[in-house]
Design an enzyme around this catalytic site. Structure first.
Site, short mmCIF file in Angstrom:
data_model
loop_
_atom_site.label_atom_id
_atom_site.label_comp_id
_atom_site.label_asym_id
_atom_site.label_seq_id
_atom_site.Cartn_x
_atom_site.Cartn_y
_atom_site.Cartn_z
N ASP A 53 1.09 -0.97 0.08
CA ASP A 53 -0.38 -0.15 0.19
C ASP A 53 0.87 1.18 0.33
OD1 ASP A 53 0.86 -0.35 2.00
OD2 ASP A 53 -1.01 -0.14 3.29
N SER A 54 2.40 1.11 -0.21
CA SER A 54 3.16 2.40 -0.67
C SER A 54 2.95 2.28 -1.92
CB SER A 54 5.31 1.99 0.08
OG SER A 54 4.59 0.79 -1.00
N ASP A 92 -1.09 -6.55 -0.04
CA ASP A 92 -1.47 -5.53 1.06
C ASP A 92 -2.91 -4.90 1.15
OD1 ASP A 92 0.42 -4.93 3.27
OD2 ASP A 92 1.33 -2.96 1.89
N LYS A 122 -1.16 -9.45 2.75
CA LYS A 122 -0.39 -8.73 4.04
C LYS A 122 -1.54 -8.18 4.39
CE LYS A 122 3.95 -6.12 3.35
NZ LYS A 122 2.91 -4.32 4.33
N GLU A 124 -1.07 -5.97 9.13
CA GLU A 124 -0.73 -4.94 9.34
C GLU A 124 -1.77 -5.81 10.85
OE1 GLU A 124 0.13 -0.86 8.51
OE2 GLU A 124 0.60 -1.14 6.97
N GLU A 191 9.04 -4.40 10.53
CA GLU A 191 9.13 -3.24 9.82
C GLU A 191 10.52 -1.85 11.40
OE1 GLU A 191 6.60 -1.03 7.41
OE2 GLU A 191 7.74 0.93 7.25
O1 KIV Z 1 3.58 -1.34 1.48
C1 KIV Z 1 4.60 -1.60 1.55
O2 KIV Z 1 5.43 -0.47 0.51
C2 KIV Z 1 5.42 -2.58 2.82
C3 KIV Z 1 6.40 -2.77 3.26
C4 KIV Z 1 7.93 -1.77 3.27
C5 KIV Z 1 6.73 -3.35 3.45
O3 KIV Z 1 4.32 -2.35 3.49
#
Ligand code: KIV
Length: 273
Positions: A53-54, A92, A122, A124, A191
């Protein structure tokens, strides 16, 4: 039929990641959000591609990961999946699409798997997302955990500084890591936490632990592609190693192109029909 089988065999699976941990082979993970870059990094040998989600930051220009929607994540993930031949594609679940209830988490995961073709999700958090993790896993969707600095909680933390430096938070992180493994997660991202703590977690868990700013003694590393390629320039955390300076390379190429167009040097006689 035999060709199909051969292609299948080459793909990285969650089982293979566990085997890699057992034999001490480090796992290389990178983010990608589009077809062209995913094709390059898959062919270059990355084991896991994270459609993170980055994307909210590096693709959409938002300050945090919070605004990105499930539809937008599915769009990015489906572009990546089309390019990938070997890597495991983890997607994510974005903020707001799993916190409401385990049913919502399951529905979001099913949409990701059906509409993008991703291989895993993924999520969190630790004990607070236990029910969601179990529900998603019960549908046969592999889940990766994410502890330490969890950017979806940035407004709770207040800063992007190192997490779990204090004993209470470190102990909670260890408990959460063990819980996620017990639930059935196939891997865990840690992280921005102290390297000693990350080492302790990686040693205690059987599942692979992938670090970002978590030191060398974990089972693999992940970086945001735009950061490690030097496309982003302002983001300079200590853990980030830049493997290229694409910002300069792209800027030089574009300046050269602009100059050629202005000088009527592009296209030339050979470059026309
Ligand atoms: O969204 C992302 O890029 C991440 C990484 C920083 C692990 O969760």
């Amino acid at each position: 039929m035999s060709l199909h089988k051969k292609t299948e065999l080459k793909k990285i699976t969650t089982h293979q990641l566990q085997e890699m941990k057992k034999r001490g082979e480090k796992i290389a993970m990178l983010t990608a959000y589009d077809y062209s870059m995913a094709k390059i990094i898959d062919a270059a040998g990355v084991d896991i591609i994270l459609v993170g989600d980055s994307a909210s930051n590096v693709m959409a220009g938002n300050e945090t990961t919070l605004p990105i929607t499930l539809d937008q994540m599915i769009y990015h993930a489906s572009s990546v999946v089309k390019a990938v031949k070997r890597s495991l594609v983890v997607v994510d679940i974005p903020f707001g699409y799993y916190q409401g209830s385990s049913g919502e988490a399951l529905r979001s995961s099913i949409r990701i798997m059906k509409e993008s073709g991703g291989h895993a999700v993924k999520i969190e958090g630790g004990s607070e997302v236990k029910d969601s993790v179990l529900r998603i896993l019960s549908a046969g969707v592999p889940v990766m955990g994410h502890l330490g600095l969890t950017p979806q909680s940035i407004y709770k933390f207040g800063t992007y500084s190192v997490r779990a430096k204090e004993e209470t938070e470190a102990n909670k992180l260890i408990e959460d890591a063990l819980l996620l493994q017990e639930c059935g997660c196939f891997g865990l991202v840690l992280e921005k936490i102290p390297a000693e703590l990350a080492k302790k977690v990686a040693n205690q868990l059987d599942i692979p632990v992938i670090g970002i700013g978590a030191g060398p003694d974990v089972d693999g590393q992940v970086l945001v592609m735009q950061d490690m390629l030097g496309i982003t320039t302002e983001f300079k955390p200590r853990f980030l190693r830049r493997y290229a300076d694409l910002n300069t390379i792209v800027s030089d190429a574009v300046q050269h192109y602009v100059a050629d167009v202005k000088a009527k040097e592009f296209p030339n006689q050979e470059e026309k029909y």
